[in-house]
Motif scaffolding. Structure first.
Motif, PDB file in Angstrom:
ATOM      1  N   ALA A  58      68.729   1.055  21.777  1.00  0.00           N
ATOM      2  CA  ALA A  58      69.919   0.843  20.959  1.00  0.00           C
ATOM      3  C   ALA A  58      71.242   0.616  21.704  1.00  0.00           C
ATOM      4  O   ALA A  58      71.207   0.341  23.037  1.00  0.00           O
ATOM      5  N   THR A  59      72.226   0.400  20.849  1.00  0.00           N
ATOM      6  CA  THR A  59      73.471   0.209  21.442  1.00  0.00           C
ATOM      7  C   THR A  59      74.051   1.561  21.258  1.00  0.00           C
ATOM      8  O   THR A  59      74.468   2.030  20.217  1.00  0.00           O
ATOM      9  N   LEU A  60      74.883   2.235  22.391  1.00  0.00           N
ATOM     10  CA  LEU A  60      75.708   3.502  22.161  1.00  0.00           C
ATOM     11  C   LEU A  60      77.143   3.020  22.231  1.00  0.00           C
ATOM     12  O   LEU A  60      77.681   2.646  23.428  1.00  0.00           O
ATOM     13  N   VAL A  61      77.811   3.460  21.417  1.00  0.00           N
ATOM     14  CA  VAL A  61      79.276   3.640  21.516  1.00  0.00           C
ATOM     15  C   VAL A  61      79.830   4.933  22.260  1.00  0.00           C
ATOM     16  O   VAL A  61      79.507   6.093  21.795  1.00  0.00           O
ATOM     17  N   THR A  62      80.597   4.555  23.453  1.00  0.00           N
ATOM     18  CA  THR A  62      81.031   5.659  24.201  1.00  0.00           C
ATOM     19  C   THR A  62      82.519   5.827  24.098  1.00  0.00           C
ATOM     20  O   THR A  62      83.066   6.641  24.735  1.00  0.00           O
ATOM     21  N   ASP A  63      83.206   4.954  23.563  1.00  0.00           N
ATOM     22  CA  ASP A  63      84.800   5.016  23.454  1.00  0.00           C
ATOM     23  C   ASP A  63      85.235   5.439  22.259  1.00  0.00           C
ATOM     24  O   ASP A  63      84.830   5.274  20.997  1.00  0.00           O
ATOM     25  N   TYR A  64      86.258   6.470  22.259  1.00  0.00           N
ATOM     26  CA  TYR A  64      86.726   7.178  21.006  1.00  0.00           C
ATOM     27  C   TYR A  64      87.451   6.261  19.767  1.00  0.00           C
ATOM     28  O   TYR A  64      87.052   6.174  18.655  1.00  0.00           O
ATOM     29  N   PRO A  65      88.023   5.218  20.165  1.00  0.00           N
ATOM     30  CA  PRO A  65      88.833   4.379  19.164  1.00  0.00           C
ATOM     31  C   PRO A  65      87.742   3.658  18.588  1.00  0.00           C
ATOM     32  O   PRO A  65      87.834   3.353  17.346  1.00  0.00           O
ATOM     33  N   THR A  66      86.830   3.051  19.544  1.00  0.00           N
ATOM     34  CA  THR A  66      85.545   2.262  18.974  1.00  0.00           C
ATOM     35  C   THR A  66      84.645   2.927  17.931  1.00  0.00           C
ATOM     36  O   THR A  66      83.901   2.501  16.974  1.00  0.00           O
ATOM     37  N   ALA A  67      84.565   4.249  18.181  1.00  0.00           N
ATOM     38  CA  ALA A  67      83.665   4.947  17.597  1.00  0.00           C
ATOM     39  C   ALA A  67      84.242   5.333  16.038  1.00  0.00           C
ATOM     40  O   ALA A  67      83.648   5.184  15.180  1.00  0.00           O
ATOM     41  N   LEU A  68      85.559   5.605  16.282  1.00  0.00           N
ATOM     42  CA  LEU A  68      86.389   5.620  14.850  1.00  0.00           C
ATOM     43  C   LEU A  68      86.121   4.342  14.000  1.00  0.00           C
ATOM     44  O   LEU A  68      86.082   4.417  12.871  1.00  0.00           O
ATOM     45  N   GLN A  69      86.381   3.460  14.761  1.00  0.00           N
ATOM     46  CA  GLN A  69      86.455   1.990  14.161  1.00  0.00           C
ATOM     47  C   GLN A  69      84.964   1.841  13.309  1.00  0.00           C
ATOM     48  O   GLN A  69      84.877   1.565  12.203  1.00  0.00           O
ATOM     49  N   LEU A  70      83.976   2.241  14.050  1.00  0.00           N
ATOM     50  CA  LEU A  70      82.519   2.034  13.462  1.00  0.00           C
ATOM     51  C   LEU A  70      82.414   2.880  12.402  1.00  0.00           C
ATOM     52  O   LEU A  70      81.800   2.729  11.217  1.00  0.00           O
ATOM     53  N   LEU A  71      82.775   4.303  12.487  1.00  0.00           N
ATOM     54  CA  LEU A  71      82.411   5.483  11.510  1.00  0.00           C
ATOM     55  C   LEU A  71      83.182   4.974  10.048  1.00  0.00           C
ATOM     56  O   LEU A  71      82.637   5.505   9.083  1.00  0.00           O
ATOM     57  N   HIS A  72      84.409   4.340  10.142  1.00  0.00           N
ATOM     58  CA  HIS A  72      85.112   4.401   9.167  1.00  0.00           C
ATOM     59  C   HIS A  72      84.705   2.835   8.373  1.00  0.00           C
ATOM     60  O   HIS A  72      85.325   2.624   7.233  1.00  0.00           O
ATOM     61  N   ASP A  73      83.995   2.072   8.964  1.00  0.00           N
ATOM     62  CA  ASP A  73      83.837   0.531   8.478  1.00  0.00           C
ATOM     63  C   ASP A  73      82.508   0.624   7.875  1.00  0.00           C
ATOM     64  O   ASP A  73      81.454   0.026   8.406  1.00  0.00           O
ATOM     65  N   SER A  74      82.425   1.019   6.452  1.00  0.00           N
ATOM     66  CA  SER A  74      81.157   1.024   5.824  1.00  0.00           C
ATOM     67  C   SER A  74      80.957  -0.310   5.287  1.00  0.00           C
ATOM     68  O   SER A  74      79.902  -0.616   4.622  1.00  0.00           O
ATOM     69  N   GLY A  75      81.614  -1.240   5.203  1.00  0.00           N
ATOM     70  CA  GLY A  75      81.365  -2.514   4.974  1.00  0.00           C
ATOM     71  C   GLY A  75      80.766  -3.514   6.121  1.00  0.00           C
ATOM     72  O   GLY A  75      79.862  -4.089   5.537  1.00  0.00           O
ATOM     73  N   SER A  76      81.040  -3.225   7.259  1.00  0.00           N
ATOM     74  CA  SER A  76      80.190  -3.991   8.200  1.00  0.00           C
ATOM     75  C   SER A  76      79.099  -3.337   8.753  1.00  0.00           C
ATOM     76  O   SER A  76      78.107  -4.049   9.181  1.00  0.00           O
TER      77      SER A  76
END
Length: 451
Positions: A58-76
């Protein structure tokens, strides 16, 4: 002359040069000091290559802003794990211990788009109907019962004797489980997360929830099951079973860990000695520093893409490290400025936890009642002898041995789960109980209430 190097130093026990260069998030070494692993993983950038279990990449997101970007981007990024390429192409061992928490089920966690919105709204609206006064009364009553089981001994494992059981009992009450169904719900959830015959435990849980749905179709009550069933989303029986199993299972384990981790903090941090720190403050600090679900929120890229400096293929497995994101440099300023609830322990975005307020309320009430009853409770072993349960997702102690002055039993409080049991009981003859379930923990509690 000594040459200085800025190369990251792998934490003890980390096979940093394993095939593929992936860092394992399992085993006793990771459980003992996950922050050392997160510090190492940050040297890869906002995302890092990890292994969740043998053969599960797996790929793990460890950065706070990057995590928010992932969690809010339901299109990508999608939540439907049927897109998980490694699982679909047979590269994941079928008996892998992480598959039960990642494989697709028809519930709001693993759906996207209109299906997710419909299921999620039903869950959110139903949980919003939980009355905080009833929740307080039920939690205190269940807390009193559990303390009565060990209070006279003067010692207890506050994980096994208290934190592990209380959420299951509270949820049984909220969902209107009568005795025999509630016994099997407790058996099923405990077995699933303790790894004891997990396949059988899952079968028992889904069977019990199916019977609960059938019961509430014929005799609804003032409970979450009935409210979910009556919602305008008009969930069918299969959808009902899967939403309830999600709420019961996914709610109980993190709540168990949150109660246990907060108790650990209160018993070991000098800041909270002699009542110097408020319990709700300790809960929030725990959610920041030691969140009960440390790594989760599985997502899958909808297409091949570049994300946070890493090339991803459609169907790759990405997870968010709530623990690493919370403890990294990103959120530190907002935390110091007093925005104490901006942590990611409840996740974020359209799939954020739908029951975080009831969970927080249960935790604070359970700990307050325990400390009121056992004001001199303390660790019975040195702190450095405590061990943490291994696994990539949860952050949880194995045991929390304590000692205290023995206390007498207290009279049961009026109201609460006994009325829920009565309203859930169907008209006509009671169904025959299965011998192996008779006298289970939920039945014993309901019997205690009527003494």
């Amino acid at each position: 002359m000594e040459v200085q190097t800025h190369a990251p130093v792998p934490p003890p026990g980390c096979p940093a040069h394993s095939p593929g260069g992936r860092v394992p998030l399992y085993g006793t070494e990771f459980a003992a000091d996950p922050q050392a692993y997160y510090a190492y993983l940050r040297h890869f950038g906002p995302t890092a290559p990890v292994e969740l279990a043998p053969g599960v990449e797996a790929t793990l997101v460890t950065d706070y802003p990057t995590a928010l970007q992932l969690l809010h981007d339901s299109g990508s990024f999608r939540k439907d794990s049927r897109l998980w390429r490694d699982l679909g192409e047979g590269r994941i061992p079928p008996d892998s211990p992480v598959v039960p928490l990642l494989a697709y089920r028809p519930n709001c966690m693993f759906n996207d788009g209109a299906d997710h919105l419909r299921l999620r709204q039903a869950v959110t609206d139903s949980m919003a109907r939980v009355d905080s006064r009833r929740l307080t009364r039920s939690t205190e009553q269940i807390s009193d019962y559990l303390i009565s089981q060990f209070g006279s001994r003067g010692s207890a494992d506050l994980l096994g004797d208290y934190a592990r059981q209380l959420p299951l009992f509270v949820f049984n009450e909220l969902f209107g489980c009568p005795a025999e169904i509630g016994d099997r719900v407790l058996f099923g959830i405990s077995g699933m997360f303790d790894g004891v015959n997990a396949e059988k435990a899952t079968e028992v849980l889904f069977g019990a929830v199916g019977e609960l749905v059938a019961l509430k179709r014929s005799r609804p009550g003032e409970d979450v099951t009935s409210w979910l069933m009556q919602h305008q989303a008009r969930l069918d029986d299969e959808e009902m079973v899967h939403q309830l199993a999600l709420l019961l299972g996914a709610g109980a384990e993190p709540l168990r860990n949150l109660i246990g981790n907060t108790l650990h903090r209160l018993l070991t941090d000098d800041r909270y000695a002699d009542g110097g720190g408020l319990i709700d403050e300790a809960v929030e600090d725990t959610l920041w520093d030691n969140p009960p679900m440390s790594n989760y929120a599985p997502h899958y890229p909808a297409v091949d893409m570049d994300f946070a400096g890493r090339r991803l293929r459609a169907g790759d497995l990405l997870l968010v490290s709530f623990a690493a994101a919370n403890s990294g440099p990103g959120p530190s300023a907002s935390r110091q400025a007093g925005s104490n609830r901006s942590h990611l322990a409840w996740s974020a975005g359209p799939h954020g936890c739908p029951s975080k307020e009831p969970a927080r309320h249960i935790t604070v009430t359970a700990i307050e009642n325990l400390l009121n009853r056992l004001p001199d409770v303390e660790l019975a072993v040195p702190e450095d002898s405590l061990s943490w349960r291994p696994g990539p997702f949860n952050r949880a102690l194995a045991t929390l041995p304590t000692r205290f002055t023995p206390v007498p039993a207290v009279p049961r409080r009026p109201g609460g789960p006994d009325s829920a049991e009565a309203s859930a009981r169907p008209a006509g003859p009671s169904p025959a109980r299965k011998p192996e379930r008779a006298g289970g923990r939920w039945s014993q509690f309901l019997n205690w209430l009527t003494k």
